[in-house]
Design an enzyme around this catalytic site. Sequence first.
Site, PDB file in Angstrom:
ATOM      1  N   HIS A  91     -37.839  51.465   3.711  1.00 54.64           N
ATOM      2  CA  HIS A  91     -36.579  50.813   3.509  1.00 54.64           C
ATOM      3  C   HIS A  91     -36.605  50.255   2.096  1.00 54.64           C
ATOM      4  CE1 HIS A  91     -33.540  47.826   4.192  1.00 54.64           C
ATOM      5  NE2 HIS A  91     -33.291  48.409   5.325  1.00 54.64           N
ATOM      6  N   GLU A 150     -29.329  56.151   3.410  1.00 53.14           N
ATOM      7  CA  GLU A 150     -29.058  54.658   3.251  1.00 53.14           C
ATOM      8  C   GLU A 150     -29.247  54.148   1.980  1.00 53.14           C
ATOM      9  OE1 GLU A 150     -30.133  51.530   6.425  1.00 53.14           O
ATOM     10  OE2 GLU A 150     -31.855  51.319   4.957  1.00 53.14           O
TER      11      GLU A 150
HETATM   12  C1  PEP Z   1     -30.676  48.282   7.005  1.00 52.54           C
HETATM   13  O1  PEP Z   1     -30.945  47.440   6.247  1.00 52.54           O
HETATM   14  O2  PEP Z   1     -31.403  49.077   7.570  1.00 52.54           O
HETATM   15  C2  PEP Z   1     -29.090  48.008   7.602  1.00 52.54           C
HETATM   16  C3  PEP Z   1     -28.775  49.360   8.057  1.00 52.54           C
HETATM   17  O3  PEP Z   1     -28.516  47.116   7.184  1.00 52.54           O
HETATM   18  P1  PEP Z   1     -26.764  46.722   7.474  1.00 52.54           P
HETATM   19  O4  PEP Z   1     -26.584  47.580   8.628  1.00 52.54           O
HETATM   20  O5  PEP Z   1     -26.952  45.217   7.922  1.00 52.54           O
HETATM   21  O6  PEP Z   1     -26.266  46.985   6.178  1.00 52.54           O
END
Ligand code: PEP
Length: 230
Positions: A91, A150
């Site tokens: 992450h 992500e």
């Molecule tokens: C995350 O940090 O893994 C995430 C998906 O956060 P958010 O949905 O708050 O952007």
Amino acid sequence: MKPLIIANWKMNPSNSKDAFDLAKAVVRGLEGVKADVVLCPPFVYVAQLLPSSNVFIGAQDCFWVQEGAYTGEVSPQMLKNLGCSYVIFGHSERKKLGETTEMTAKKTQAALLASLVPVVCIGEHIEEEMKSILKGIAPKDVSQIIFVYEPEWAISTQPHARPATPKEAQAAFKKMCSLLPKTTSLLYGGSVNSKDIKGFIEAGAQGALVGAASLDAQEFIQLAKNSISR
Ligand code: PEP
């Protein structure tokens, strides 16, 4: 295939009663809903949150050795023994604390050894990050890993955060797919909510990694329901 929705609670909530109540509301609200859901609470709540038939428990990190003199660490085997099935790695918030891609790669291998499903976050440097993770994984194990596109700028706590567009996600999935067997699951993460989840599913995501929206039981339940293609 059922969608997979993973809640990353991060360092929330601040006490075990709230954690228990949140998990209980989610489990109740998802009865009969045809989605696989994983709750990833902070380590200290993992033991108290028992998995149910469609709500699994995961962790937000773990170490790359199963047992020994590593002060402060938690091993994949310990998580497995507690009933965890999944663990998040790589992450961007952990990278800011010093986690390197090499560390993420070692953790991914250790989690597979303990029969946990690694959920590996991939940011902007898709090829570079994925190649470093994949080089230590036996080809037969690659499709056990769940990769999440992500981008850091999409995470809701970033200044000026915005979710990726489904088109951006689709372009990222295309790059990721070119390095993976067809059976690998890809998720999207970054500011997902109950209203925009459908667009990501249509763009090719099998589900989502959800931060902020996973702390509100009703919003999270709705998000999981809306992820199911009809
Ligand atoms: C995350 O940090 O893994 C995430 C998906 O956060 P958010 O949905 O708050 O952007």
